[in-house]
Enzyme design. Structure first.
Site, mmCIF file in Angstrom:
data_model
loop_
_atom_site.group_PDB
_atom_site.id
_atom_site.type_symbol
_atom_site.label_atom_id
_atom_site.label_comp_id
_atom_site.label_asym_id
_atom_site.label_seq_id
_atom_site.Cartn_x
_atom_site.Cartn_y
_atom_site.Cartn_z
ATOM 1 N N ARG A 94 0.853 -1.197 0.000
ATOM 2 C CA ARG A 94 0.000 0.000 0.000
ATOM 3 C C ARG A 94 0.882 1.238 0.000
ATOM 4 O O ARG A 94 2.031 1.213 0.452
ATOM 5 C CB ARG A 94 -0.947 0.021 1.191
ATOM 6 C CG ARG A 94 -0.284 0.132 2.567
ATOM 7 C CD ARG A 94 -0.261 1.528 3.147
ATOM 8 N NE ARG A 94 0.545 1.613 4.354
ATOM 9 C CZ ARG A 94 1.817 1.946 4.375
ATOM 10 N NH1 ARG A 94 2.480 2.223 3.254
ATOM 11 N NH2 ARG A 94 2.490 2.016 5.519
ATOM 12 N N ASP A 136 -1.565 -0.563 7.764
ATOM 13 C CA ASP A 136 -1.077 -1.343 6.625
ATOM 14 C C ASP A 136 -2.044 -2.476 6.295
ATOM 15 O O ASP A 136 -2.440 -2.664 5.149
ATOM 16 C CB ASP A 136 0.317 -1.912 6.932
ATOM 17 C CG ASP A 136 1.304 -0.805 7.261
ATOM 18 O OD1 ASP A 136 0.942 0.377 7.081
ATOM 19 O OD2 ASP A 136 2.423 -1.113 7.716
HETATM 20 C C1 GLA Z 1 3.930 1.848 9.891
HETATM 21 C C2 GLA Z 1 2.964 1.092 10.799
HETATM 22 C C3 GLA Z 1 1.538 1.632 10.627
HETATM 23 C C4 GLA Z 1 1.491 3.150 10.775
HETATM 24 C C5 GLA Z 1 2.576 3.806 9.911
HETATM 25 C C6 GLA Z 1 2.652 5.304 10.134
HETATM 26 O O1 GLA Z 1 3.637 1.598 8.546
HETATM 27 O O2 GLA Z 1 2.974 -0.292 10.502
HETATM 28 O O3 GLA Z 1 0.673 1.014 11.553
HETATM 29 O O4 GLA Z 1 1.585 3.541 12.109
HETATM 30 O O5 GLA Z 1 3.857 3.245 10.146
HETATM 31 O O6 GLA Z 1 1.482 5.906 9.713
#
Ligand code: GLA
Length: 342
Positions: free
Chosen positions: A8, A149
């Site tokens: 993503r 994510d």
């Molecule tokens: C990482 C974490 C997510 C989120 C992002 C920042 O990707 O896995 O849960 O906190 O950082 O937005």
């Protein structure tokens, strides 16, 4: 079983998920694929195209963080975490392949976890799947990640970004105009969140929330009630970022792509100055992109401390082959899926 889970890119709204805030992300057409053939063995044995050494994990492995973090090779910790969280009834053999750069802020680990869980035969609610994979990641790596994510990957729809409200995990599909390009540019700086200040940021937010309540639902200016200048800055980021996410969603729906770009660049400034998760390399890349004719805005994406930058531009304004770094022109893709192997 053949399972596929995309990566993503988060268009806007970082470090808001574990604060009951909002974010707007889209699934990528780059994915992790897992082929898995169940058999009589009580072990899951997988090869990976991106890693050396197979993962060999007992289907009875406990969801125990000390044990999981000692599993070798290190990538097998994710396999062990998912096995422990999902509990496949049978072992088997298979392979993993990924088109995603690892540790670049494009959710390569969530994509691996979700494709593994689906390949192992997970059935059930998508949000439960997201939560199971989040607990697998916490146990396997110690990173107290939020649900951004996993939730942006599970049930995304082609052509749409997803506005996620982490207070109740509701998702709203937001069509992305075809009149803009979304570019993902790799800074080349690599990090794993377990050796960054991710957990520290999260605990700072939790400390502030003990006085203010969930930061994602706090009002602008609420940071003034705190005396600690560091906590004030962290709160100011989360509160202003949630406001930018809502304005970005409205701007995209109205086709106001200039406003959307401006909000992305403001998001980067807030992540850099108030949340302190940027690096000189990421700041320079954002500066370089926003100085390019036709680029509407740019920001770091994901946890920060390295990884990728996402930019919005007029169609064709940036030639991905001319940037001198890995760069992808991306469109919102469908979420995770699985099919029987033929
Ligand atoms: C990482 C974490 C997510 C989120 C992002 C920042 O990707 O896995 O849960 O906190 O950082 O937005």
């Amino acid at each position: 079983m053949l399972a596929r889970a995309p990566g993503r890119v988060n268009l806007i709204g970082d470090h808001t998920d574990y604060n009951e805030g909002v974010a707007l992300a889209m699934a990528l057409d780059m994915a992790t694929e897992v082929r898995f053939v169940p058999g009589p063995s009580r072990f899951v044995v997988l090869d990976s195209s991106a890693e050396t050494g197979p993962a060999r994990v007992s289907i009875d492995v406990p969801l125990d963080d000390v044990l999981l973090r000692s599993v070798r090779p290190p990538w097998a910790r994710y396999v062990a975490g998912v096995v422990a969280a999902v509990r496949p009834r049978r072992g088997g053999t298979g392979s993993v392949s990924s088109e995603l750069p690892i540790g670049a802020g494009l959710a390569s680990s969530a994509s691996l976890e979700i494709s593994l869980a689906l390949a192992f035969g997970w059935t059930g609610d998508p949000l439960e799947l997201a939560r199971a994979c989040q607990s697998a990641e916490l146990a396997a790596t110690g990173v107290p990640c939020g649900l951004l994510d996993q939730v942006s990957i599970i049930d995304a729809a082609k052509g749409h970004a997803t506005l996620i409200d982490f207070a109740d995990l509701s998702r709203t599909r937001v069509p992305l105009p075809v009149s803009v390009d979304v570019l993902v540019v790799d800074s080349g700086e690599r990090r794993s969140l377990d050796d960054t200040a991710y957990a520290e940021r999260r605990s700072e937010c939790e400390a502030a929330a003990r006085s203010l309540g969930p930061l994602g639902r706090s009002k602008p200016g609420s940071e003034r009630a705190l005396s600690d200048p560091v906590l004030r800055r962290r709160v100011r980021h989360v509160v202003s970022e949630c406001e930018r996410v809502r304005r970005f969603a409205r701007a995209v729906v109205c086709g106001d792509v200039e406003e959307a770009g401006t909000l992305m660049t403001a998001s980067h400034a807030s992540l850099a100055r108030d949340f302190e998760v940027s690096t000189p390399g990421l700041d320079a890349l954002v500066g370089e992109l926003t100085a390019t004719e036709g680029v509407l805005g740019a920001r770091l994406t994901g946890g920060g401390f390295g990884g990728c930058v996402v930019a919005l531009s007029r169609p064709g304004a940036v030639d991905p082959t001319k940037l001198g770094r890995p760069c992808w022109l991306v469109r919102p893709a469908d979420g995770a899926s699985r099919s029987e192997l033929v």
